[in-house]
Design a protein around this motif. Structure first.
Motif, PDB file in Angstrom:
ATOM      1  N   LYS A   3       0.835  -1.191   0.000  1.00 34.35           N
ATOM      2  CA  LYS A   3       0.000   0.000   0.000  1.00 34.35           C
ATOM      3  C   LYS A   3       0.872   1.244   0.000  1.00 34.35           C
ATOM      4  O   LYS A   3       1.747   1.406   0.850  1.00 34.35           O
ATOM      5  N   LYS A   5       1.712   5.006   0.647  1.00 31.62           N
ATOM      6  CA  LYS A   5       1.267   6.024   1.583  1.00 31.62           C
ATOM      7  C   LYS A   5       0.795   7.276   0.845  1.00 31.62           C
ATOM      8  O   LYS A   5       1.287   7.616  -0.228  1.00 31.62           O
ATOM      9  N   ARG A   6      -0.161   7.949   1.454  1.00 34.64           N
ATOM     10  CA  ARG A   6      -0.559   9.262   0.938  1.00 34.64           C
ATOM     11  C   ARG A   6       0.608  10.234   1.091  1.00 34.64           C
ATOM     12  O   ARG A   6       1.409  10.125   2.014  1.00 34.64           O
ATOM     13  N   HIS A   7       0.676  11.176   0.169  1.00 34.79           N
ATOM     14  CA  HIS A   7       1.724  12.200   0.211  1.00 34.79           C
ATOM     15  C   HIS A   7       1.046  13.519   0.552  1.00 34.79           C
ATOM     16  O   HIS A   7       0.225  14.027  -0.208  1.00 34.79           O
ATOM     17  N   GLY A  55      -2.670  11.264   9.554  1.00 30.02           N
ATOM     18  CA  GLY A  55      -2.596   9.816   9.737  1.00 30.02           C
ATOM     19  C   GLY A  55      -1.254   9.262   9.276  1.00 30.02           C
ATOM     20  O   GLY A  55      -0.210   9.900   9.419  1.00 30.02           O
ATOM     21  N   ASP A  56      -1.307   8.067   8.692  1.00 33.06           N
ATOM     22  CA  ASP A  56      -0.087   7.405   8.225  1.00 33.06           C
ATOM     23  C   ASP A  56       0.217   7.871   6.806  1.00 33.06           C
ATOM     24  O   ASP A  56      -0.190   7.260   5.821  1.00 33.06           O
ATOM     25  N   ALA A  57       0.925   8.977   6.689  1.00 29.85           N
ATOM     26  CA  ALA A  57       1.214   9.566   5.384  1.00 29.85           C
ATOM     27  C   ALA A  57       2.664  10.028   5.323  1.00 29.85           C
ATOM     28  O   ALA A  57       3.330  10.193   6.352  1.00 29.85           O
ATOM     29  N   PHE A  58       3.152  10.230   4.098  1.00 31.86           N
ATOM     30  CA  PHE A  58       4.467  10.841   3.884  1.00 31.86           C
ATOM     31  C   PHE A  58       4.236  12.343   3.885  1.00 31.86           C
ATOM     32  O   PHE A  58       3.549  12.881   3.009  1.00 31.86           O
ATOM     33  N   ARG A  91       8.224  13.743  12.743  1.00 34.17           N
ATOM     34  CA  ARG A  91       6.825  13.964  12.375  1.00 34.17           C
ATOM     35  C   ARG A  91       6.659  14.411  10.931  1.00 34.17           C
ATOM     36  O   ARG A  91       5.559  14.345  10.383  1.00 34.17           O
ATOM     37  N   LYS A  93       8.882  14.396   6.994  1.00 32.09           N
ATOM     38  CA  LYS A  93      10.002  13.748   6.305  1.00 32.09           C
ATOM     39  C   LYS A  93      10.988  14.740   5.701  1.00 32.09           C
ATOM     40  O   LYS A  93      12.201  14.554   5.767  1.00 32.09           O
TER      41      LYS A  93
END
Length: 338
Positions: A3, A5-7, A55-58, A91, A93
């Motif tokens: 999956k 990740k959203r950017h 959430g769980d995103a780049f 938190r 990148k």
């Protein structure tokens, strides 16, 4: 299946003081919604509000609004250190920013690299000398080419921002600009149809009858051609049209021009219709009672079009009594049965 990740890019708008030029279309106070100095507390509040929803995103922080590398290095450092504090905390990148092509050199790139900047977007706007001159950009095509080369050679990701419908621009010039952008080969592109914003010189030209903005239909049509070109060359188009904000959505701030709150969707829908029309012509699909189009769920609205206009046009142009659209997520883009 892995999956992706959203950017997410968290936008931080820099007061418009890094640019001494007066591009005729520009009123950054209106476009960005940023009209004055911003405190560190305000910047951190903006970042925290976004981080609470990603959430769980780049996640990146992007410094937009003015020409970032045109402000003093001390001020740049102030912004960048705020951004880097979130990178150190794990938190965020990396950082990105936008600037002018003539505000890039090796010293600037060395400085930015030390502060975790990984993407630099250049406001090129056009790669036609006449259009650049008419818009009072203050730089030429070569500045864009040279800055792009430096950015890529130093390992940064490159973005190019372009505009349609500036004074002297034409459909052909827009396509030629896109062809030149493809040769530069940035990772990302933004496409902005020119809007007439209050308190700009372009507004004066418009009110004097010396400038005519693109109509919505023409802007959508040209943008669809450009999107097709960039997609064919694996260039990610991250934005099409100005994002609605409180400022530019406010009555009276946009004086004229092809503003639409869902402009990108209109363009994607037009591109899909163009592809379907080409397919129908190649297969000689006409004078049929029914055609069934299968597509992925994410493409269904683009195929149908707003108010079903795509289907209506296909039925009219190819004399087809009925076109049905059904979801099939096991195909690539679309499949036509007749």
């Amino acid at each position: 299946m892995l999956k992706i990740k959203r950017h997410i890019v968290i936008p931080v708008f820099v007061p418009h003081k890094g640019c001494p030029f007066d591009c005729i279309y520009c009123n950054q106070k209106t476009i960005s919604g940023q009209s004055g100095e911003t405190s560190e507390a305000e910047i951190r509040k903006t970042i925290e509000e976004h981080l609470n929803t990603v959430g769980d995103a780049f996640v990146e922080i992007g410094f937009y609004g003015g020409s970032f590398t045109g402000i003093s290095q001390e001020e740049q450092k102030w912004y960048l250190e705020i951004g880097c504090s979130y990178i150190k905390a794990g938190r965020v990148k990396q950082l990105r920013l936008s600037t002018r092509p003539d505000y890039i050199n090796t010293g600037i790139l060395d400085f930015l690299s030390a502060y975790q900047v990984r993407t630099i977007e250049l406001g090129a706007q056009s790669l036609d000398e006449q259009v650049l001159n008419n818009s009072n950009r203050g730089h030429n095509i070569d500045a864009v080419v040279q800055a792009s080369r430096l950015i890529k050679d130093r390992g940064f990701s490159l973005g190019i921002q372009t505009m349609l419908g500036l004074p002297g621009d034409t459909r052909q010039k827009a396509l030629e600009t896109a062809e030149k952008v493809v040769k530069i080969a940035p990772e990302i592109v933004r496409i902005y149809p020119t809007l007439v914003i209050r308190d700009t010189f372009l507004e004066k030209l418009y009110l004097a009858g010396k400038y005519t903005p693109l109509g919505l239909e023409e802007a959508v049509d040209i943008s669809a051609e450009l999107l097709e070109m960039y997609e064919q060359n694996n260039i990610n188009v991250v934005r099409i049209g100005l994002q609605p904000t409180e400022s530019i959505s406010r009555e009276g701030e946009v004086i004229a021009g092809p503003f639409h709150p869902a402009f990108r969707q209109l363009v994607q829908s037009r591109l899909m219709r163009n592809r379907l029309e080409q397919f129908f012509r190649e297969k000689n699909l006409s004078d049929l009672k029914e055609v069934v189009i299968q597509c992925k769920s994410k493409n269904i609205s683009n195929i149908i079009g707003q108010k079903r206009e795509n289907l209506q046009k296909l039925m009219t142009d190819f004399n087809i009594s009925s076109i049905k659209v059904i979801v099939n997520d096991n195909i690539n883009e679309f499949n036509v049965k007749y």
